[in-house]
Design an enzyme around this catalytic site. Structure first.
Site, PDB file in Angstrom:
ATOM      1  N   LEU A 271       0.850  -1.178   0.000  1.00 17.16           N
ATOM      2  CA  LEU A 271       0.000   0.000   0.000  1.00 17.16           C
ATOM      3  C   LEU A 271       0.891   1.234   0.000  1.00 17.16           C
ATOM      4  O   LEU A 271       1.954   1.237   0.627  1.00 17.16           O
ATOM      5  CB  LEU A 271      -0.926   0.022   1.225  1.00 17.16           C
ATOM      6  CG  LEU A 271      -1.977  -1.088   1.336  1.00 17.16           C
ATOM      7  CD1 LEU A 271      -2.745  -0.962   2.642  1.00 17.16           C
ATOM      8  CD2 LEU A 271      -2.926  -1.071   0.152  1.00 17.16           C
ATOM      9  N   ASP A 272       0.455   2.288  -0.681  1.00 22.40           N
ATOM     10  CA  ASP A 272       1.231   3.523  -0.695  1.00 22.40           C
ATOM     11  C   ASP A 272       1.343   4.086   0.711  1.00 22.40           C
ATOM     12  O   ASP A 272       0.526   3.768   1.597  1.00 22.40           O
ATOM     13  CB  ASP A 272       0.561   4.551  -1.610  1.00 22.40           C
ATOM     14  CG  ASP A 272       0.518   4.087  -3.059  1.00 22.40           C
ATOM     15  OD1 ASP A 272       1.338   3.226  -3.421  1.00 22.40           O
ATOM     16  OD2 ASP A 272      -0.341   4.576  -3.820  1.00 22.40           O
ATOM     17  N   GLN A 273       2.300   4.973   0.906  1.00 18.42           N
ATOM     18  CA  GLN A 273       2.530   5.521   2.247  1.00 18.42           C
ATOM     19  C   GLN A 273       1.329   6.279   2.784  1.00 18.42           C
ATOM     20  O   GLN A 273       1.095   6.316   3.990  1.00 18.42           O
ATOM     21  CB  GLN A 273       3.793   6.418   2.233  1.00 18.42           C
ATOM     22  CG  GLN A 273       3.750   7.599   1.277  1.00 18.42           C
ATOM     23  CD  GLN A 273       3.058   8.824   1.859  1.00 18.42           C
ATOM     24  OE1 GLN A 273       2.843   8.891   3.068  1.00 18.42           O
ATOM     25  NE2 GLN A 273       2.706   9.760   1.006  1.00 18.42           N
TER      26      GLN A 273
ATOM     27  N   THR B  18      -1.853   5.534   1.968  1.00 21.17           N
ATOM     28  CA  THR B  18      -3.027   4.663   1.959  1.00 21.17           C
ATOM     29  C   THR B  18      -3.136   3.938   3.292  1.00 21.17           C
ATOM     30  O   THR B  18      -2.132   3.480   3.847  1.00 21.17           O
ATOM     31  CB  THR B  18      -2.941   3.640   0.816  1.00 21.17           C
ATOM     32  OG1 THR B  18      -2.820   4.323  -0.425  1.00 21.17           O
ATOM     33  CG2 THR B  18      -4.172   2.761   0.781  1.00 21.17           C
TER      34      THR B  18
ATOM     35  N   HIS C  48       0.067   2.113  -8.109  1.00 19.18           N
ATOM     36  CA  HIS C  48      -0.811   3.283  -7.984  1.00 19.18           C
ATOM     37  C   HIS C  48      -2.086   3.121  -8.819  1.00 19.18           C
ATOM     38  O   HIS C  48      -2.579   4.078  -9.417  1.00 19.18           O
ATOM     39  CB  HIS C  48      -0.075   4.554  -8.417  1.00 19.18           C
ATOM     40  CG  HIS C  48       0.993   4.989  -7.469  1.00 19.18           C
ATOM     41  ND1 HIS C  48       1.873   6.003  -7.749  1.00 19.18           N
ATOM     42  CD2 HIS C  48       1.332   4.547  -6.233  1.00 19.18           C
ATOM     43  CE1 HIS C  48       2.728   6.169  -6.743  1.00 19.18           C
ATOM     44  NE2 HIS C  48       2.401   5.287  -5.816  1.00 19.18           N
TER      45      HIS C  48
END
Length: 326
Positions: free
Chosen positions: A193-195, A197, A276
């Protein structure tokens, strides 16, 4: 040990000279190459060959070692600690000899646990219902680790974070140091997961489980709660369902489900995970993601009582929910 054990091969590397000697007998079974070695195969292994594995066409058939979860199995105490990530076997033996390890073998009531100190590293214990207390910290034995973490914002899903703290810093040391067959120790994140998210993040040291949950071919549904910058209109929802082309990928990507909840919020369901992907899909329809939260994987929702930054073990019921659709 079966009477006719010449056709059985233990689950250990076999020197070539041993194989040649075994194959000298004309009545021995046929041979099959396994890597650079050769092993015997038994078309009909004896039913009482418990504890032995048989190589058939280069693959091990299921032996009783693969069913330790359903049978009572015992291990040395120092090996138990080592398997749970408390350090090398020498370190684990030292903890035991110093009286820092307490054992509770079985308990009917959680509140009625009774621990006793064990100072002999080579003592064997049954793994069924085994609970430990190492340096005052309670720890239940798990052959494999299946973890659910409520990922907070501002954390990276990386062992070597570049800007933000790692999600692995939220886990206790034993989970980060469980021995594995790979070069990287400890549990690994199932996807990333993105930072910025938040939400459900699975971690495990079971390679097959990680592959099953992250492979696009398994079609494991993941639901994201998306907050957008601009209002969401029906045309955008229709485009997301029909499929969009991302900026650097000619393959059409579409949502498995897309429900507009509010004017600036929708629930987006995906069965694959590209870089993404949610942000790029919303950009492709002329909108922008302001915040992103993963609320569901498979048939399991993020528990309401699991606060951001907290984790818990997954039980059998949880695993069935996660893998039911895969």
């Amino acid at each position: 040990m079966p009477d006719d054990h010449s056709k059985l091969v233990p689950l250990l590397p076999i020197p070539n000279r041993t194989v040649k000697r075994l194959c000298a007998d004309d009545s021995a079974g046929s041979r099959v190459k396994v890597g650079h070695r050769q092993a015997l195969i038994a078309p009909n292994p004896p039913s009482n060959s418990k504890g032995w594995g048989v190589l058939r066409y280069g693959f091990r058939i299921k032996s009783y070692f693969s069913s330790i979860c359903s049978e009572t199995f015992s291990m040395l105490l120092q090996d138990i600690l080592y398997s749970q990530g408390f350090g090398t076997r020498r370190v684990c033996a030292g903890l035991i000899q110093q009286g820092r390890v307490e054992i509770c073998e079985s308990f009917a009531d959680q509140a009625a646990k009774e621990y006793s100190v064990c100072t002999t590293a080579t003592t064997e214990f049954d793994l069924d219902q085994l609970s430990l207390r190492v340096q005052g910290i309670e720890w239940k034995f798990y052959p494999k680790a299946y973890i659910l973490l409520n990922k907070p914002t501002g954390t990276e899903c990386s062992q070597k974070p570049s800007t933000y703290p790692s999600v692995y810093s939220l886990l206790p040391s034993p989970l980060r140091h469980r021995p594995t067959k790979s070069a990287i120790q400890g549990v690994q994140a199932v996807g990333r997961l993105d930072q910025d998210t938040t939400g459900m993040l699975l971690l495990s040291d079971d390679g097959q489980f990680i592959h099953r949950m992250s492979s696009p071919k398994k079609h494991v549904a993941k639901v994201y709660q998306v907050t957008t910058k601009h209002p969401i209109d029906p045309a955008q929802v229709a485009k997301l369902m029909a499929g969009v082309v991302l900026d650097d990928d000619p393959v059409i990507v579409k949502a498995a489900a897309c429900v507009s909840v509010e004017s600036h919020r929708l629930d987006l369901t995906l069965t694959e995970g590209k870089y993404h992907q949610v942000k790029r899909m919303l950009a492709a329809v002329g909108n922008r993601v302001e915040s992103l939260h993963r609320s569901r994987i498979g048939n399991m929702n993020l528990p309401d009582d699991l606060a951001p930054g907290k984790w818990r073990w997954l039980d059998e019921a949880d695993l069935q929910l996660l893998t039911m659709s895969s």
